[in-house]
Scaffold this motif. Structure first.
Motif, mmCIF file in Angstrom:
data_model
loop_
_atom_site.group_PDB
_atom_site.id
_atom_site.type_symbol
_atom_site.label_atom_id
_atom_site.label_comp_id
_atom_site.label_asym_id
_atom_site.label_seq_id
_atom_site.Cartn_x
_atom_site.Cartn_y
_atom_site.Cartn_z
ATOM 1 N N UNK A 1 15.990 -22.743 -11.265
ATOM 2 C CA UNK A 1 16.771 -21.556 -11.617
ATOM 3 C C UNK A 1 15.912 -20.641 -12.489
ATOM 4 N N UNK A 2 16.504 -19.523 -12.905
ATOM 5 C CA UNK A 2 15.803 -18.599 -13.789
ATOM 6 C C UNK A 2 15.599 -19.274 -15.151
ATOM 7 N N UNK A 3 14.352 -19.442 -15.557
ATOM 8 C CA UNK A 3 14.114 -20.164 -16.829
ATOM 9 C C UNK A 3 14.748 -19.432 -18.022
ATOM 10 N N UNK B 1 19.575 -7.572 -18.212
ATOM 11 C CA UNK B 1 18.207 -7.039 -18.331
ATOM 12 C C UNK B 1 17.201 -7.898 -17.575
ATOM 13 N N UNK B 2 17.638 -9.037 -17.026
ATOM 14 C CA UNK B 2 16.703 -9.928 -16.328
ATOM 15 C C UNK B 2 16.515 -9.502 -14.874
ATOM 16 N N UNK C 1 15.228 -16.188 -5.088
ATOM 17 C CA UNK C 1 13.868 -16.575 -5.465
ATOM 18 C C UNK C 1 13.599 -16.000 -6.856
ATOM 19 N N UNK C 2 13.751 -16.845 -7.867
ATOM 20 C CA UNK C 2 13.676 -16.346 -9.242
ATOM 21 C C UNK C 2 12.236 -16.174 -9.687
ATOM 22 N N UNK C 3 11.998 -15.102 -10.472
ATOM 23 C CA UNK C 3 10.636 -14.806 -10.940
ATOM 24 C C UNK C 3 10.464 -15.182 -12.417
ATOM 25 N N UNK C 4 11.556 -15.717 -13.014
ATOM 26 C CA UNK C 4 11.491 -16.133 -14.425
ATOM 27 C C UNK C 4 11.147 -15.002 -15.358
ATOM 28 N N UNK C 5 11.732 -13.829 -15.098
ATOM 29 C CA UNK C 5 11.549 -12.705 -16.007
ATOM 30 C C UNK C 5 12.907 -12.046 -16.224
#
Ligand code: CAA
Length: 257
Positions: A199-201, A235-236, A253-257
């Protein structure tokens, strides 16, 4: 850093710490404490990793704080060094930590498991706070955390009689989130951690922070905190991606930002 009392590995996006003092049933001495906290801090700082698992052996997750190390301490030594305060380092780790518990999780072992974010137990796990049998009481959080997990009556029973709780009772009481066969424990915990790590960190870390806040504050303040963090998530990039993926009926597809 080289470790002598733990084994430190990574499995894809998951950090794995295995307690490794088999002759002492993974009793937690000051070296183990220092090594666990150092390993977890390194995992926390490694942006390739999204979640952590702590485990022991099949016979013992950990049979407690090291009785032989502490038996001759004086009050003033314990006070001046603020004995056990170092474990607070574990509670400052921001990525999720799963305790994978097999066998004995007694005293400091049960307390270490409870410092993690959730506990997956094998069907042979045994939890207990037997410090009363040593003429003391829990000192790594057991009197506080066990009470929050299982309620006053059961916590009093455990801390005052020193009896052990098996995996079925621990699951019924809310101490552990799931029970799995002993042979599958570590793989099941790693599977759960890998799912989290996909998942999104930042969303995962904020969720951990919000759930933990519920232990520290009133409901009204906790709800306000949750709402503010929820708002911040807009904001993510990962929020845009997660919701777009749902609408477009495709995996995110999460980019972790
Ligand atoms: N500290 C130091 N050594 C320990 C230990 C501990 N907590 N638990 C086990 N060991 C050692 C034993 O001394 C033994 O070492 P030797 O072979 O050198 O004698 C070895 O591990 C194997 O243990 P046993 O022979 O006792 O194994 P067993 O299978 O017969 O019994 C057990 C297993 C029921 C877990 C038993 O070892 C036991 O009761 N251990 C102590 C449990 C305990 O009281 N934990 C609380 C500690 S205090 C604490 O944790 C304070 C706090 O709040 C943080």
């Amino acid at each position: 850093m080289t470790y002598e009392t733990i084994i430190v590995e990574t499995r894809s996006k998951v950090g794995l710490v295995t307690l490794n003092r088999p002759k002492a049933l993974n009793a937690l001495n000051s070296q183990v404490l220092g090594e666990i906290v150092a390993a977890l801090q390194a995992f926390d700082a490694n942006m390739e990793l999204g979640a952590i698992v702590i485990t022991g052996s099949e016979k013992a997750f950990a049979a407690g704080a090291d009785i032989k190390e502490m038996q001759s301490k004086s009050y003033v030594e314990a006070y001046l060094e603020d004995f056990f305060v170092g474990w607070e380092g574990l509670t400052r780790i921001r990525k999720p930590i799963i305790a994978a518990v097999s066998g004995y999780a007694l005293g400091g072992g049960c307390e270490l498991a409870m410092m993690c974010d959730f506990i997956i137990a094998s069907d042979n796990a045994k939890f207990g706070q037997p410090e009363i049998t040593l003429g003391v009481m829990p000192g790594m959080g057991g009197s506080q955390r066990l009470t929050r997990f299982v309620g006053k009556s059961k916590a009093m029973d455990m801390c005052l009689t020193g009896r052990m709780m098996d995996a079925a009772e621990a699951e019924r009481s809310g101490l552990v989130s799931r029970v799995v066969p002993a042979a599958d424990l570590v793989e099941e915990a790693i599977k759960a951690a890998a799912k989290i790590a996909d998942f999104s960190i930042p969303a995962v870390m904020m969720t951990k922070e919000a759930v933990n806040r519920s232990y520290e504050t009133t409901l009204a303040e906790g709800l306000r905190f949750e709402r503010r963090v929820f708002h911040a998530m807009f904001a993510l990039d990962d929020q845009k991606e997660g919701m777009a993926a749902f609408a477009e009926k495709r995996p995110a597809s999460f980019r972790n930002r």
